[in-house]
Design a protein around this motif. Structure first.
Motif, PDB file in Angstrom:
ATOM      1  N   PRO A  15      42.270  65.010  58.053  1.00 35.49           N
ATOM      2  CA  PRO A  15      41.900  64.938  56.628  1.00 35.49           C
ATOM      3  C   PRO A  15      40.476  64.452  56.350  1.00 35.49           C
ATOM      4  O   PRO A  15      39.885  64.851  55.347  1.00 35.49           O
ATOM      5  N   LEU A  16      39.910  63.613  57.222  1.00 31.30           N
ATOM      6  CA  LEU A  16      38.618  62.993  56.912  1.00 31.30           C
ATOM      7  C   LEU A  16      37.449  63.566  57.717  1.00 31.30           C
ATOM      8  O   LEU A  16      36.318  63.097  57.562  1.00 31.30           O
ATOM      9  N   HIS A  17      37.693  64.580  58.564  1.00 35.05           N
ATOM     10  CA  HIS A  17      36.635  65.000  59.487  1.00 35.05           C
ATOM     11  C   HIS A  17      35.487  65.720  58.794  1.00 35.05           C
ATOM     12  O   HIS A  17      34.348  65.708  59.269  1.00 35.05           O
ATOM     13  N   ASP A  18      35.749  66.372  57.668  1.00 35.82           N
ATOM     14  CA  ASP A  18      34.733  67.211  57.011  1.00 35.82           C
ATOM     15  C   ASP A  18      33.973  66.387  55.976  1.00 35.82           C
ATOM     16  O   ASP A  18      34.460  66.128  54.886  1.00 35.82           O
ATOM     17  N   GLY A  19      32.785  65.978  56.319  1.00 35.29           N
ATOM     18  CA  GLY A  19      31.979  65.161  55.415  1.00 35.29           C
ATOM     19  C   GLY A  19      31.265  64.073  56.198  1.00 35.29           C
ATOM     20  O   GLY A  19      31.218  64.096  57.434  1.00 35.29           O
ATOM     21  N   ALA A  20      30.713  63.115  55.479  1.00 33.86           N
ATOM     22  CA  ALA A  20      29.914  62.067  56.107  1.00 33.86           C
ATOM     23  C   ALA A  20      30.632  60.724  56.071  1.00 33.86           C
ATOM     24  O   ALA A  20      31.414  60.440  55.172  1.00 33.86           O
ATOM     25  N   LEU A  73      22.597  59.927  61.074  1.00 32.14           N
ATOM     26  CA  LEU A  73      22.803  60.400  62.451  1.00 32.14           C
ATOM     27  C   LEU A  73      23.673  61.647  62.406  1.00 32.14           C
ATOM     28  O   LEU A  73      24.705  61.669  61.741  1.00 32.14           O
ATOM     29  N   VAL A  74      23.253  62.685  63.147  1.00 29.05           N
ATOM     30  CA  VAL A  74      23.988  63.945  63.175  1.00 29.05           C
ATOM     31  C   VAL A  74      24.301  64.323  64.618  1.00 29.05           C
ATOM     32  O   VAL A  74      23.436  64.259  65.487  1.00 29.05           O
ATOM     33  N   VAL A  75      25.559  64.705  64.850  1.00 33.92           N
ATOM     34  CA  VAL A  75      25.948  65.310  66.122  1.00 33.92           C
ATOM     35  C   VAL A  75      26.272  66.778  65.843  1.00 33.92           C
ATOM     36  O   VAL A  75      27.130  67.081  65.011  1.00 33.92           O
ATOM     37  N   SER A  76      25.560  67.678  66.506  1.00 32.55           N
ATOM     38  CA  SER A  76      25.735  69.103  66.264  1.00 32.55           C
ATOM     39  C   SER A  76      27.051  69.603  66.846  1.00 32.55           C
ATOM     40  O   SER A  76      27.396  69.313  68.000  1.00 32.55           O
ATOM     41  N   GLU A  77      27.769  70.373  66.044  1.00 30.92           N
ATOM     42  CA  GLU A  77      29.021  70.966  66.485  1.00 30.92           C
ATOM     43  C   GLU A  77      28.785  72.127  67.448  1.00 30.92           C
ATOM     44  O   GLU A  77      29.612  72.422  68.306  1.00 30.92           O
ATOM     45  N   ASN A  92      30.345  60.137  72.945  1.00 33.28           N
ATOM     46  CA  ASN A  92      31.626  60.809  73.196  1.00 33.28           C
ATOM     47  C   ASN A  92      31.775  62.067  72.336  1.00 33.28           C
ATOM     48  O   ASN A  92      32.301  63.089  72.807  1.00 33.28           O
ATOM     49  N   LEU A  93      31.318  62.005  71.092  1.00 37.94           N
ATOM     50  CA  LEU A  93      31.382  63.172  70.217  1.00 37.94           C
ATOM     51  C   LEU A  93      30.472  64.289  70.731  1.00 37.94           C
ATOM     52  O   LEU A  93      30.810  65.474  70.652  1.00 37.94           O
ATOM     53  N   ALA A  94      29.308  63.899  71.264  1.00 37.44           N
ATOM     54  CA  ALA A  94      28.379  64.896  71.800  1.00 37.44           C
ATOM     55  C   ALA A  94      28.962  65.596  73.023  1.00 37.44           C
ATOM     56  O   ALA A  94      28.771  66.804  73.210  1.00 37.44           O
ATOM     57  N   LYS A  95      29.672  64.849  73.855  1.00 33.53           N
ATOM     58  CA  LYS A  95      30.261  65.448  75.060  1.00 33.53           C
ATOM     59  C   LYS A  95      31.279  66.526  74.707  1.00 33.53           C
ATOM     60  O   LYS A  95      31.377  67.554  75.387  1.00 33.53           O
ATOM     61  N   THR A  96      32.042  66.285  73.642  1.00 36.38           N
ATOM     62  CA  THR A  96      33.081  67.242  73.245  1.00 36.38           C
ATOM     63  C   THR A  96      32.596  68.227  72.183  1.00 36.38           C
ATOM     64  O   THR A  96      33.393  69.031  71.689  1.00 36.38           O
ATOM     65  N   LYS A  97      31.302  68.137  71.832  1.00 36.15           N
ATOM     66  CA  LYS A  97      30.713  68.990  70.796  1.00 36.15           C
ATOM     67  C   LYS A  97      31.519  68.914  69.483  1.00 36.15           C
ATOM     68  O   LYS A  97      31.868  69.924  68.874  1.00 36.15           O
ATOM     69  N   THR A  98      31.802  67.687  69.110  1.00 33.32           N
ATOM     70  CA  THR A  98      32.497  67.431  67.847  1.00 33.32           C
ATOM     71  C   THR A  98      31.458  67.061  66.791  1.00 33.32           C
ATOM     72  O   THR A  98      30.714  66.090  66.957  1.00 33.32           O
ATOM     73  N   GLY A  99      31.370  67.848  65.737  1.00 23.70           N
ATOM     74  CA  GLY A  99      30.366  67.599  64.700  1.00 23.70           C
ATOM     75  C   GLY A  99      30.611  66.287  63.982  1.00 23.70           C
ATOM     76  O   GLY A  99      31.754  65.908  63.701  1.00 23.70           O
ATOM     77  N   PHE A 117      36.291  61.996  62.931  1.00 28.54           N
ATOM     78  CA  PHE A 117      35.677  63.320  63.070  1.00 28.54           C
ATOM     79  C   PHE A 117      36.478  64.287  63.941  1.00 28.54           C
ATOM     80  O   PHE A 117      35.981  65.365  64.275  1.00 28.54           O
ATOM     81  N   VAL A 118      37.702  63.926  64.296  1.00 31.14           N
ATOM     82  CA  VAL A 118      38.542  64.878  65.029  1.00 31.14           C
ATOM     83  C   VAL A 118      38.772  66.109  64.155  1.00 31.14           C
ATOM     84  O   VAL A 118      39.161  65.981  62.987  1.00 31.14           O
ATOM     85  N   PRO A 119      38.508  67.310  64.660  1.00 28.81           N
ATOM     86  CA  PRO A 119      38.656  68.531  63.845  1.00 28.81           C
ATOM     87  C   PRO A 119      40.064  68.674  63.257  1.00 28.81           C
ATOM     88  O   PRO A 119      41.055  68.275  63.870  1.00 28.81           O
ATOM     89  N   ASN A 120      40.081  69.236  62.040  1.00 27.52           N
ATOM     90  CA  ASN A 120      41.325  69.549  61.332  1.00 27.52           C
ATOM     91  C   ASN A 120      42.118  68.313  60.898  1.00 27.52           C
ATOM     92  O   ASN A 120      43.305  68.411  60.573  1.00 27.52           O
TER      93      ASN A 120
END
Length: 282
Positions: free
Chosen positions: A173-178, A224-228, A127-134, A168-171
């Motif tokens: 509090p917790l999206h930036d990081g692992a 595991l990494v999903v590219s933004e 699902n993250l890959a479909k929306t290009k969410t890093g 991992f939803v952009p913007n």
């Protein structure tokens, strides 16, 4: 009495089986140390130390007393300095020993319920890959990551695709990081990982990919990494990376790698490394 009967034969007769074992073990240890150091900066430093040793013995033979004294003094101080300079390589080597078969004897807690965990993570990744969410998700295996993690928020929640996607939803509090997965649960989120020390990496790798490689270089984890930018899915392990994975391939790979016992049965490490080689230096 010829030379063979007087010298060679008594020499071989005096050799014990323990002497042979001793020599073989030393050769094996030296070979593995050199193999481990071959691709690191430590190898270049060792070459420099070797040159200085040669110069030191030559100066003694040529009676260059001042140069010899300086080199001997430098070597005495340098022994301590080498431990400091080689600290990353020494640490990585000891961790490698700890992850060996011998180290496994002292390991008691490993991830459980791997199939359910992998199903949820793969659904989230798709699902993250479909929306290009890093996204960056790290599976701890035998080695704990506490000493390489910076910051982060404790979660300690059951794994579900919905929770991972929301993190991992952009913007937010917790999206930036692992996200760190430990013992089949979401342990932490928004934590910072060490970046890869590999100087040959392609410039196309972003921070997430470099962090995934970096943490896999200092531990036995799977990242595991999903590219933004592209939405492509990648997985790293032991400093190697496989890119452009389909969801089905990701499912198969994670089932074989995130649990140490599963890896022993399926032996995917060579396959992983073989597939990764075509990507890592592109």
């Amino acid at each position: 009495m010829n030379y063979f009967e007087s010298v060679v034969f008594p020499f071989f007769k005096s050799i014990q089986i323990t002497d042979i074992i001793d020599v073989v073990l030393v050769a094996f240890i030296i070979y593995n140390i050199m193999k481990f150091l071959r691709q690191t900066r430590a190898m270049q430093l060792l070459k420099g130390v070797g040159i200085l040793l040669i110069v030191m013995y030559l100066s003694d033979w040529l009676h260059l007393n001042v140069i010899n004294f300086i080199l001997i003094t430098a070597m005495q101080v340098g022994a301590t300095a080498l431990l400091i300079v080689f600290q990353p390589e020494l640490r990585r080597g000891l961790e490698h020993v700890g992850r060996s078969k011998l180290g496994e004897m002292f390991t008691f807690d490993v991830n459980r319920d791997v199939p359910d965990m992998v199903d949820e993570v793969c659904e989230a990744a798709a699902n993250l890959a479909k929306t290009k969410t890093g996204a960056l998700i790290v599976f701890e295996r035998r080695s704990r990551l506490n000493d390489v993690l910076t910051g982060g928020t404790m979660i300690n929640a059951e794994i579900s695709a919905e929770i991972i996607e929301n993190i991992f939803v952009p913007n937010t509090p917790l999206h930036d990081g692992a996200v760190i997965i430990r013992n089949g649960r979401i342990y932490m989120a928004s934590t910072v990982l060490p970046l890869s020390s590999n100087k040959r990496l392609s410039k196309e790798f972003g921070t997430r990919h470099r962090a995934a490689l970096g943490v896999s270089e200092v531990s036995d984890c799977v990242a595991l990494v999903v590219s933004e930018e592209t939405g492509r899915i990648s997985v790293t392990m032991n400093g190697d990376m496989i890119r452009n994975l389909s969801v089905s391939s990701l499912h198969t790979l994670l089932n074989k790698t995130v649990h140490p016992e599963h890896e022993e049965k399926s032996g995917p490490s060579k396959i992983f490394k073989g597939r990764a080689k075509q990507w890592i230096n592109r």
